[in-house]
Design an enzyme around this catalytic site. Structure first.
Site, PDB file in Angstrom:
ATOM      1  N   SER A  93       5.538  -0.426  -0.842  1.00 49.54           N
ATOM      2  CA  SER A  93       4.316  -0.489  -1.639  1.00 49.54           C
ATOM      3  C   SER A  93       4.114   0.769  -2.474  1.00 49.54           C
ATOM      4  O   SER A  93       4.935   1.099  -3.321  1.00 49.54           O
ATOM      5  CB  SER A  93       3.120  -0.764  -0.718  1.00 49.54           C
ATOM      6  OG  SER A  93       1.966  -1.048  -1.449  1.00 49.54           O
ATOM      7  N   ASP A 223       0.786  -0.766  -8.498  1.00 57.94           N
ATOM      8  CA  ASP A 223       1.612   0.002  -7.573  1.00 57.94           C
ATOM      9  C   ASP A 223       3.014  -0.599  -7.535  1.00 57.94           C
ATOM     10  O   ASP A 223       3.309  -1.582  -8.234  1.00 57.94           O
ATOM     11  CB  ASP A 223       0.984   0.070  -6.174  1.00 57.94           C
ATOM     12  CG  ASP A 223       0.983  -1.262  -5.447  1.00 57.94           C
ATOM     13  OD1 ASP A 223       1.109  -2.309  -6.110  1.00 57.94           O
ATOM     14  OD2 ASP A 223       0.853  -1.261  -4.207  1.00 57.94           O
ATOM     15  N   ASP A 225       4.860  -2.437  -5.600  1.00 58.32           N
ATOM     16  CA  ASP A 225       5.178  -3.829  -5.269  1.00 58.32           C
ATOM     17  C   ASP A 225       4.198  -4.818  -5.888  1.00 58.32           C
ATOM     18  O   ASP A 225       4.256  -6.014  -5.600  1.00 58.32           O
ATOM     19  CB  ASP A 225       5.262  -4.031  -3.759  1.00 58.32           C
ATOM     20  CG  ASP A 225       3.909  -4.003  -3.059  1.00 58.32           C
ATOM     21  OD1 ASP A 225       3.028  -3.255  -3.516  1.00 58.32           O
ATOM     22  OD2 ASP A 225       3.741  -4.701  -2.041  1.00 58.32           O
ATOM     23  N   ASP A 227       0.899  -5.433  -5.651  1.00 53.85           N
ATOM     24  CA  ASP A 227      -0.266  -6.072  -5.028  1.00 53.85           C
ATOM     25  C   ASP A 227      -1.538  -5.257  -5.204  1.00 53.85           C
ATOM     26  O   ASP A 227      -2.596  -5.646  -4.708  1.00 53.85           O
ATOM     27  CB  ASP A 227      -0.016  -6.391  -3.554  1.00 53.85           C
ATOM     28  CG  ASP A 227       0.193  -5.154  -2.689  1.00 53.85           C
ATOM     29  OD1 ASP A 227       0.236  -4.037  -3.230  1.00 53.85           O
ATOM     30  OD2 ASP A 227       0.327  -5.315  -1.459  1.00 53.85           O
TER      31      ASP A 227
END
Length: 424
Positions: A93, A223, A225, A227
């Protein structure tokens, strides 16, 4: 049983140290057993270690009897949205490039604490007959189609800068905004420069400068990833997740929202004034998601930029949230600064304290409780262990900046004295 490997959002660590291919393979095999050998769609972000971790995860899943579908570089919400059975994402992440991790999805949602405990209980399960591992193409295009259809509207003429954090959205986000007619400038679209490296939702300086340079109406940062998302206004000033949720709550006409204990007191005041019920959860977007399901709500999120809108989705999605925000501005004719100004932000001071143990001793807990009792409605302090790093996070909030800073410093010193790392 206490979780040993799973934290706030999956299993994470520095690759080769805390997170090894052996552990990842065991996790994959355990998840295959726990999910009754369901098909698993696997996506990953752009980290250098991603292909190696992906191979270990796929091997573990297949050795546990799950057919593995390799989707390549995909944002986390795309895996949740497109997986027909189960999903897994190789990502850490917002963490720096040396980190990596794995998070799992079942029926489009993240695992509960109890689910993760059950998976950990199967880490020593033996290999079963090997299942196939198959690459699948075209998933990023399918994801763009779905997100634009469900959450987009015409953005013709909108000047926006996108910071894709050199991560999983580096091609997808500009493609989606361009399709909807926006005038897009993009930064953070070079994975070779390092995921989350001085860019994206964890560092808004590059985005702020680009917005001013291009004279754009706003900027949006994702960010690694995909999400999470945060924004900056036309002057490059940060608009955090609390403010974005407030804008969406008013625009979408919801009657309840779910947020975490980090959420600004100004948000709570605004929601109370507008008659919108607020449910507060522990830190972590999956706890927000659980609260929304339990309470029958559709909107929630975190100050850090996790935003969840459950109409036509199953989890938080940075790109979907960005399109919803831009749609709200287009519908109302407001600038981002004007829309955000509806929520007065109380000053917050934050500090991370490196600790030798993340277990909070009783004396420390009682000191925090006593301070909050003294403050009453004039402010608060929050002390909590990080779910992803060896630190304890301290937050203080008050009506005046100076008081918030003093409260935070005092609590941070107390944490250091009780469980801090000894400095040499």
């Amino acid at each position: 049983m206490t979780r040993r490997h799973f934290g706030t959002d999956g299993v994470r660590g520095i690759f080769g140290e805390d997170l090894t291919t052996e552990l990842v393979e065991r996790l994959g095999r355990a998840f295959a057993s726990w999910s009754d050998r369901s098909d698993v769609l696997v996506g990953r972000d752009t980290r250098e270690s991603g292909p190696e971790v992906e191979r270990a995860l796929a091997g573990g899943l297949a050795s546990g009897g799950s057919r593995v579908l390799l989707g390549g570089i995909l944002p986390t919400p795309a895996v949740a949205l497109l997986a027909e059975e189960s999903g897994a994402v190789v990502s850490a992440s917002h963490n720096p490039a040396p980190y990596n991790g794995v998070k799992f999805f079942a029926s489009g949602t993240k695992l509960t604490d109890a689910d993760e405990e059950a998976v950990e209980g199967l880490l020593d399960v033996p290999a079963a007959a090997s299942a196939p591992i198959e690459p699948v193409g075209g998933l990023s295009d399918r994801y763009v189609d779905l997100v634009c259809e469900r959450f987009g509207r015409s953005l013709t003429g909108l000047r926006v800068v996108l910071d894709c954090a050199n991560g999983a959205l580096f091609e997808i986000a500009p493609q989606a905004f361009t399709r909807l007619g926006a005038d897009v400038a993009a930064v953070g679209v070079s994975p070779a420069e390092g995921i989350n490296a001085e860019c994206g939702a964890t560092d808004l300086r590059r985005l702020s400068a680009a917005v001013r340079e291009h004279e754009s109406e706003l900027g949006i940062a994702f960010d690694g990833d995909g999400d999470r998302m945060l924004a900056v206004d036309a002057d490059g000033q940060e608009i955090d997740g609390d403010q974005i949720i407030a804008i969406l709550a008013l625009h979408l006409g919801v009657d309840m929202v779910a947020v975490t204990s980090m959420t600004n007191l100004g948000f709570h005041r605004l929601m109370a004034d507008r008659g919108i019920r607020v449910v507060t959860t522990d830190i972590g977007d999956r706890y927000v998601l659980e609260a929304l399901h339990r309470e029958g709500g559709v909107l929630g999120g975190e100050q850090s930029g996790h935003l969840i809108y459950l109409r036509d989705h199953s989890t938080g999605d940075g790109l979907a949230a960005a399109l919803l925000l831009c749609s709200a501005l287009a519908d109302t004719g407001s600038t981002l600064a004007e829309a955000a100004a509806v929520m007065p932000r109380w000053p917050q001071a934050k500090r991370n304290v490196r600790v030798r143990s993340k277990e909070l001793p009783g004396d420390l807990i009682r000191a925090v409780e006593a301070e909050n009792a003294r403050l009453g409605e004039r402010g608060r302090v929050l002390v909590r262990p990080s779910g992803t790093e060896p630190v304890v996070r301290v937050l203080a909030e008050a009506e005046r900046e100076e008081e918030a800073q003093n409260l935070c410093a005092t609590m941070a010193l107390l944490v250091e004295a009780e469980i801090g790392v000894v400095r040499t």
